[in-house]
Structures are given as structure tokens and as C-alpha cells.
Design an enzyme around this catalytic site. Structure first.
Site, PDB file in Angstrom:
ATOM      1  N   GLY A 280       0.826  -1.211   0.000  1.00  0.00           N
ATOM      2  CA  GLY A 280       0.000   0.000   0.000  1.00  0.00           C
ATOM      3  C   GLY A 280       0.860   1.261   0.000  1.00  0.00           C
TER       4      GLY A 280
ATOM      5  N   LEU B 155      -0.211  -3.081   9.044  1.00  0.00           N
ATOM      6  CA  LEU B 155      -0.852  -1.977   8.312  1.00  0.00           C
ATOM      7  C   LEU B 155      -2.010  -2.441   7.433  1.00  0.00           C
ATOM      8  CD1 LEU B 155       2.082  -0.832   8.985  1.00  0.00           C
ATOM      9  CD2 LEU B 155       1.874   0.460   6.894  1.00  0.00           C
TER      10      LEU B 155
ATOM     11  N   GLY C  25      -1.082 -13.472  17.124  1.00  0.00           N
ATOM     12  CA  GLY C  25      -0.786 -14.909  17.235  1.00  0.00           C
ATOM     13  C   GLY C  25       0.635 -15.220  16.781  1.00  0.00           C
TER      14      GLY C  25
ATOM     15  N   TYR D 110     -14.480   1.064  10.083  1.00  0.00           N
ATOM     16  CA  TYR D 110     -13.060   1.432  10.174  1.00  0.00           C
ATOM     17  C   TYR D 110     -12.716   1.884  11.598  1.00  0.00           C
ATOM     18  CZ  TYR D 110      -8.667   3.813   8.954  1.00  0.00           C
ATOM     19  OH  TYR D 110      -7.346   4.217   8.882  1.00  0.00           O
TER      20      TYR D 110
ATOM     21  N   LYS E  43     -10.611  -0.327  14.260  1.00  0.00           N
ATOM     22  CA  LYS E  43      -9.300   0.111  14.752  1.00  0.00           C
ATOM     23  C   LYS E  43      -9.304   0.237  16.275  1.00  0.00           C
ATOM     24  CE  LYS E  43      -6.766   0.849  10.954  1.00  0.00           C
ATOM     25  NZ  LYS E  43      -5.421   0.318  10.727  1.00  0.00           N
TER      26      LYS E  43
HETATM   27  P1  NAD Z   1      -3.540   1.738   1.670  1.00  0.00           P
HETATM   28  O1  NAD Z   1      -4.945   1.396   1.348  1.00  0.00           O
HETATM   29  O2  NAD Z   1      -2.663   2.264   0.608  1.00  0.00           O
HETATM   30  O3  NAD Z   1      -2.799   0.482   2.310  1.00  0.00           O
HETATM   31  C1  NAD Z   1      -3.455  -0.598   2.924  1.00  0.00           C
HETATM   32  C2  NAD Z   1      -2.833  -1.874   2.390  1.00  0.00           C
HETATM   33  O4  NAD Z   1      -3.414  -2.993   3.080  1.00  0.00           O
HETATM   34  C3  NAD Z   1      -3.129  -2.082   0.904  1.00  0.00           C
HETATM   35  O5  NAD Z   1      -1.939  -2.477   0.247  1.00  0.00           O
HETATM   36  C4  NAD Z   1      -4.164  -3.190   0.889  1.00  0.00           C
HETATM   37  O6  NAD Z   1      -4.150  -3.968  -0.296  1.00  0.00           O
HETATM   38  C5  NAD Z   1      -3.764  -3.972   2.113  1.00  0.00           C
HETATM   39  N1  NAD Z   1      -4.851  -4.770   2.682  1.00  0.00           N
HETATM   40  C6  NAD Z   1      -6.113  -4.387   2.953  1.00  0.00           C
HETATM   41  N2  NAD Z   1      -6.807  -5.398   3.484  1.00  0.00           N
HETATM   42  C7  NAD Z   1      -5.957  -6.453   3.556  1.00  0.00           C
HETATM   43  C8  NAD Z   1      -6.075  -7.787   4.011  1.00  0.00           C
HETATM   44  N3  NAD Z   1      -7.236  -8.251   4.503  1.00  0.00           N
HETATM   45  N4  NAD Z   1      -4.999  -8.608   3.928  1.00  0.00           N
HETATM   46  C9  NAD Z   1      -3.837  -8.164   3.415  1.00  0.00           C
HETATM   47  N5  NAD Z   1      -3.657  -6.912   2.979  1.00  0.00           N
HETATM   48  C10 NAD Z   1      -4.713  -6.061   3.038  1.00  0.00           C
HETATM   49  O7  NAD Z   1      -3.611   2.758   2.897  1.00  0.00           O
HETATM   50  P2  NAD Z   1      -2.459   3.493   3.716  1.00  0.00           P
HETATM   51  O8  NAD Z   1      -2.810   4.921   3.735  1.00  0.00           O
HETATM   52  O9  NAD Z   1      -1.132   3.080   3.249  1.00  0.00           O
HETATM   53  O10 NAD Z   1      -2.728   2.929   5.172  1.00  0.00           O
HETATM   54  C11 NAD Z   1      -1.914   1.934   5.769  1.00  0.00           C
HETATM   55  C12 NAD Z   1      -2.327   1.750   7.224  1.00  0.00           C
HETATM   56  O11 NAD Z   1      -2.159   2.963   7.938  1.00  0.00           O
HETATM   57  C13 NAD Z   1      -3.794   1.338   7.376  1.00  0.00           C
HETATM   58  O12 NAD Z   1      -3.886   0.375   8.418  1.00  0.00           O
HETATM   59  C14 NAD Z   1      -4.463   2.617   7.807  1.00  0.00           C
HETATM   60  O13 NAD Z   1      -5.591   2.369   8.607  1.00  0.00           O
HETATM   61  C15 NAD Z   1      -3.361   3.306   8.593  1.00  0.00           C
HETATM   62  N6  NAD Z   1      -3.571   4.756   8.609  1.00  0.00           N
HETATM   63  C16 NAD Z   1      -3.336   5.503   7.484  1.00  0.00           C
HETATM   64  C17 NAD Z   1      -3.595   6.864   7.513  1.00  0.00           C
HETATM   65  C18 NAD Z   1      -3.327   7.750   6.330  1.00  0.00           C
HETATM   66  O14 NAD Z   1      -3.636   8.937   6.406  1.00  0.00           O
HETATM   67  N7  NAD Z   1      -2.763   7.290   5.244  1.00  0.00           N
HETATM   68  C19 NAD Z   1      -4.102   7.460   8.684  1.00  0.00           C
HETATM   69  C20 NAD Z   1      -4.349   6.651   9.780  1.00  0.00           C
HETATM   70  C21 NAD Z   1      -4.071   5.305   9.740  1.00  0.00           C
END
Ligand code: NAD
Ligand code: UDP
Length: 326
Positions: free
Chosen positions: A24, A85, A114, A157, A161
Site C-alpha cells: 500500500g 498496516l 498470534g 473502520y 481500529k
Molecule cells: P492503503 O490502502 O494504501 O494500504 C493498505 C494496504 O493494506 C493495501 O496495500 C491493501 O491492499 C492492504 N490490505 C487491505 N486489506 C488487507 C487484508 N485483509 N490482507 C492483506 N492486505 C490487506 O492505505 P495506507 O494509507 O497506506 O494505510 C496503511 C495503514 O495505515 C492502514 O492500516 C491505515 O488504517 C493506517 N492509517 C493511514 C492513515 C493515512 O492517512 N494514510 C491514517 C491513519 C491510519
């Protein structure tokens, strides 16, 4: 020191690190950073919102391993550290299949915890400022319990979380698992998808195409935008703190802007002819958000270094280039 001694030292320092959601936006920057530090990285992703383009340059590194897997299913690996993530992060993506979203947070946490229980790995949870909901305390401190609707469209979401944080704390208290919890505030940068739906990428892409800039609501709502490199630095520092410090700790840029201000900055920076159009405000859209980062400053000696204008410039360059690549 001889070449052999340097190599030996690197071998000893090299950790085996699992990054779930590694393909991601944030995950791919993290994988890159960890590889650059000499670690062995396992990038696990189901490619729901991840993109192979994000990690193609990493595939040539023999210490990088790509695993196509859904973290809602158990996964077995021998590992020293886990960054968890895996979860869609943009409202349009996490609301597309809300049941899968909440499973990603809850089953995903159970599965990585786990792994940590079996291997003794330290596991860091990428939590979010969304745990504060539509906050009534401003700026948000880690001690604030939040104001979250448990049955709204964002709940899959937010509550996922929040429950993940609970699971992390309970595995820590009950099983002595080494955990770290970070609460990430709005982060932007290269490798966001052009159709990601989050505000910075939307505005930049719309401005570059001279399309209407979509302001949801009046645009008076605020967010505090952090450039991805600052976040990655904070994440790695958090992972490397002493075991006793588990967080949660806010990681965000405290400079707060209204959405209208952001739109104006993007138009100015791109020289766009785009006009502002006003659309309905999505359900439960938080009115304001700003991190209090006192704890991160104290415990991680960390604070953001990249101003919004500079970070916007980088994402503008990225999307200009992206248009030629796609
Ligand atoms: P993103 O959507 O680019 O990345 C999420 C990644 O997780 C993707 O590559 C997706 O394919 C993968 N994914 C989703 N469900 C999955 C599953 N069941 N199994 C395996 N892979 C899975 O988003 P991001 O912005 O890079 O966010 C990454 C993390 O950071 C997330 O957990 C998000 O909640 C957290 N976060 C991001 C922000 C932000 O502003 N970007 C803010 C708060 C929290
Ligand atoms: N937003 C907007 N136009 C867009 C996308 C988002 O005005 O094209 C607004 C959205 O309503 C919210 C803010 O920008 O108030 C941040 O939205 P985003 O989805 O980036 O993140 P989050 O709401 O999860 O903080």
C-alpha cells in the site's frame, strides 16, 4: 574493520520484519526504508488497495519477499518484528466492503498477535486518529477516549481500529506480547492511488486535470496533514523504543488547515484552472482534527520536518509523472 567483519556485523543486526499491507501507500515506503537499513522484509498484501507498482523496484532486492495473502486468514512465519498496516484506509475503499474492513482490523490483529505470541516478535499496530471520532477535545491527546458513532458508515473502520487497540492491549496484558500502538493522522505523499478518494490525492489529481475540485460540505472542517517520510521516521523510532513504552502515541503534523485552505494551496501550486464545487458532507465527517504530539516529542525525540507546501510539491510531481506511466 575488514569487509568480512562488516558483513558479519550486518548479518547480526539484520532483522526479519513482516509488513502487512506492505504494497500500500504507507507500507511500500516502510518496506523501502527497512530494506535500506539492511533488514529482511516480508511484504504481505492481498492487493485490495495495494499496488504492485509500489513495490516493483523492491523485488530485485534478495532480502525482499512478497507474499500474496489475506491477513484475515492465519499466516505462519518466523519473524523478529511486525508492522501491522493491512486495512483499507480511504473512506470510499473501507466503505466498499465494510464487513471485510472490520475483519481486516480484528481478525488481522488476532492473526498478527498470534504470530507474535508464537515467535516472540514485537508487533506495531497502525492505528488512527479516527479512534477519536468527531473529537470534542482539541487538539487530540492520547488520553482522550474519543467520540465515535458505533453504528455509522465510518464505524467499520473506526470501531475496527478501536477494537484492534483493545486486542493489542489484552494480548500484552494477558500474554506479555511486546506491542507498540501508533495513532496516525492524515498522511499523504507519492504512491497514493489517483482514485484513492482521500482529500490530498483527490485535489491534486483534479487540479492537474483542470477538473472541478470537490469540496465536501463548506470546507471549513479541518485536518492536519503529515508527509509520509515524517511518518515513516516516527514508525521506525517507535518500533525501536524500549519494551516498556507501548503507546498509544500520536504521529501527525500539528499544523492544521481547513479543507478550503488546502484546495487554495493546491490550485496555487499547480497553476490550475480548476473551480471549487461544493458536494454534500459525508456521514459523520469529523469537524476538526489536530494531533497533540507532546508524547512523541518526549519519547521518540520526533516531530515532523516537512511543511505542507513542500510535501504537496512532491505529490504534485509524482502525479504529473504518474499520468505518463498510466
Ligand atoms: P492503503 O490502502 O494504501 O494500504 C493498505 C494496504 O493494506 C493495501 O496495500 C491493501 O491492499 C492492504 N490490505 C487491505 N486489506 C488487507 C487484508 N485483509 N490482507 C492483506 N492486505 C490487506 O492505505 P495506507 O494509507 O497506506 O494505510 C496503511 C495503514 O495505515 C492502514 O492500516 C491505515 O488504517 C493506517 N492509517 C493511514 C492513515 C493515512 O492517512 N494514510 C491514517 C491513519 C491510519
Ligand atoms: N474531502 C473533500 N473533498 C474530497 C475528499 C475529501 O472535501 O474530494 C474532505 C472530507 O469530507 C474530509 C476531509 O476532506 O472532511 C478529509 O477527508 P479524507 O477522506 O482525506 O480523510 P478523513 O476524513 O478520513 O480524515
Amino acid at each position: 574493520m575488514t569487509i568480512f567483519a562488516v558483513y558479519k556485523k550486518l548479518e547480526i543486526m539484520r532483522k526479519r520484519i513482516l509488513v502487512t499491507g506492505g504494497a500500500g501507500f504507507i507500507g511500500s515506503h516502510l518496506c523501502e526504508r527497512l530494506l535500506n537499513e539492511g533488514h529482511e522484509v516480508f511484504c504481505l498484501d492481498n492487493f485490495f488497495t495495494g499496488n504492485k507498482d509500489n513495490i516493483i523496484p523492491l523485488l530485485k532486492n534478495p532480502y525482499f519477499e512478497l507474499v500474496r495473502h489475506d491477513i484475515t486468514m492465519p499466516y505462519f512465519v518466523e519473524i523478529d518484528e511486525i508492522y501491522n498496516l493491512a486495512c483499507p484506509a480511504s473512506p470510499i475503499h473501507y466503505q466498499y466492503d465494510p464487513i471485510q474492513t472490520i475483519k481486516a482490523s480484528i481478525l488481522g490483529s488476532i492473526n498478527v498477535l498470534g504470530i507474535a505470541k508464537r515467535t516472540g516478535a514485537t508487533v506495531l499496530q497502525a492505528s488512527t486518529s479516527e479512534v477519536y471520532g468527531d473529537p470534542q477535545v482539541h487538539p487530540q491527546v492520547e488520553g482522550y477516549w474519543g467520540n465515535v458513532n458505533p453504528i455509522g458508515l465510518r464505524s467499520c473502520y473506526d470501531e475496527g481500529k478501536r477494537c484492534a487497540e483493545t486486542l493489542f492491549m489484552d494480548y500484552h496484558r494477558q500474554n506479555g506480547i511486546r506491542i507498540k500502538i501508533i495513532r496516525i493522522f492524515n498522511t499523504y505523499g507519492p504512491r497514493m492511488l489517483p482514485d484513492d478518494g482521500r482529500v490530498v490525492s483527490n485535489f491534486v489529481v483534479q487540479a492537474l486535470r483542470n477538473e472541478d475540485i470537490t469540496i465536501y460540505g463548506s470546507g471549513a472542517q479541518t485536518r492536519s496533514f503529515q508527509y509520509v517520510d515524517d511518518l515513516i521516521e516516527g514508525m521506525v523510532r517507535m518500533m525501536n523504543t524500549e519494551d516498556e513504552f507501548i503507546g498509544p502515541v500520536n504521529l501527525g503534523n500539528p499544523n492544521e488547515f481547513s479543507i478550503l485552505e488546502l484546495a487554495e494551496k493546491v490550485i496555487q501550486l499547480t497553476g490550475s484552472k480548476s473551480k471549487l464545487v461544493f458536494k454534500p458532507l459525508p456521514h459523520d465527517d469529523p469537524k476538526q482534527r489536530q494531533p497533540d504530539i507532546t508524547l512523541a516529542k518526549e519519547k521518540l525525540n520526533w516531530q515532523p520536518t516537512i511543511e505542507l507546501e513542500d510535501g504537496l510539491q512532491k505529490i504534485v510531481e509524482y502525479f504529473k509523472e504518474y499520468r505518463y506511466r498510466n
